[in-house]
Motif scaffolding. Structure first.
Motif, PDB file in Angstrom:
ATOM      1  N   UNK A 138       0.837  -1.206   0.000  1.00  0.00           N
ATOM      2  CA  UNK A 138       0.000   0.000   0.000  1.00  0.00           C
ATOM      3  C   UNK A 138       0.870   1.254   0.000  1.00  0.00           C
ATOM      4  N   UNK A 139       1.978   1.226   0.741  1.00  0.00           N
ATOM      5  CA  UNK A 139       2.893   2.372   0.780  1.00  0.00           C
ATOM      6  C   UNK A 139       3.499   2.627  -0.599  1.00  0.00           C
ATOM      7  N   UNK A 140       3.852   1.571  -1.313  1.00  0.00           N
ATOM      8  CA  UNK A 140       4.389   1.719  -2.673  1.00  0.00           C
ATOM      9  C   UNK A 140       3.326   2.335  -3.574  1.00  0.00           C
ATOM     10  N   UNK A 141       2.103   1.840  -3.481  1.00  0.00           N
ATOM     11  CA  UNK A 141       0.994   2.377  -4.280  1.00  0.00           C
ATOM     12  C   UNK A 141       0.802   3.871  -3.999  1.00  0.00           C
ATOM     13  N   UNK A 142       0.798   4.238  -2.727  1.00  0.00           N
ATOM     14  CA  UNK A 142       0.606   5.645  -2.362  1.00  0.00           C
ATOM     15  C   UNK A 142       1.736   6.520  -2.895  1.00  0.00           C
ATOM     16  N   UNK A 143       2.961   6.030  -2.834  1.00  0.00           N
ATOM     17  CA  UNK A 143       4.108   6.799  -3.319  1.00  0.00           C
ATOM     18  C   UNK A 143       4.004   7.026  -4.825  1.00  0.00           C
ATOM     19  N   UNK A 144       3.612   5.997  -5.561  1.00  0.00           N
ATOM     20  CA  UNK A 144       3.433   6.146  -7.011  1.00  0.00           C
ATOM     21  C   UNK A 144       2.337   7.160  -7.302  1.00  0.00           C
ATOM     22  N   UNK A 145       1.206   7.052  -6.598  1.00  0.00           N
ATOM     23  CA  UNK A 145       0.108   7.989  -6.835  1.00  0.00           C
ATOM     24  C   UNK A 145       0.497   9.421  -6.473  1.00  0.00           C
ATOM     25  N   UNK A 146       1.268   9.608  -5.403  1.00  0.00           N
ATOM     26  CA  UNK A 146       1.702  10.955  -5.030  1.00  0.00           C
ATOM     27  C   UNK A 146       2.589  11.555  -6.111  1.00  0.00           C
TER      28      UNK A 146
END
Length: 84
Positions: free
Chosen positions: A20-28
């Motif tokens: 989830x942290x990787x997903x959030x970083x990509x989206x940011x």
């Protein structure tokens, strides 16, 4: 407006929270406006995650599950935008 899709494959993750942290970083990163030929560009991203083997044991099954989740994310974003 252009639409495109891409896949990010991550070989191993420690936990669902790490994924989830990787997903959030990509989206940011995608959400940061940038200039291209003097025009301000904004990218809106929806995402769907599928994990082996819980969500499938073939590439096709994993892609299908991630796709379903991505479209559900798009629907949530659209509904949220209509409420605002």
């Amino acid at each position: 407006m252009a639409f495109d899709e891409f896949i990010v494959l991550i070989e191993s993750v420690e936990s669902a929270d790490a994924l989830e942290a990787v997903k959030q970083k990509i989206q940011q990163k995608l959400a940061e406006d940038f200039q291209l030929d003097g025009q301000l560009i904004r990218v809106l991203a929806s995402s769907g995650i599928a994990q082996f083997p819980d969500d499938g044991d073939t590439p096709e099954a994993l892609i299908k599950q991630a796709d379903l989740r991505m479209y559900a994310d798009k629907q949530r974003r659209r509904a949220s935008a209509r409420q605002n």
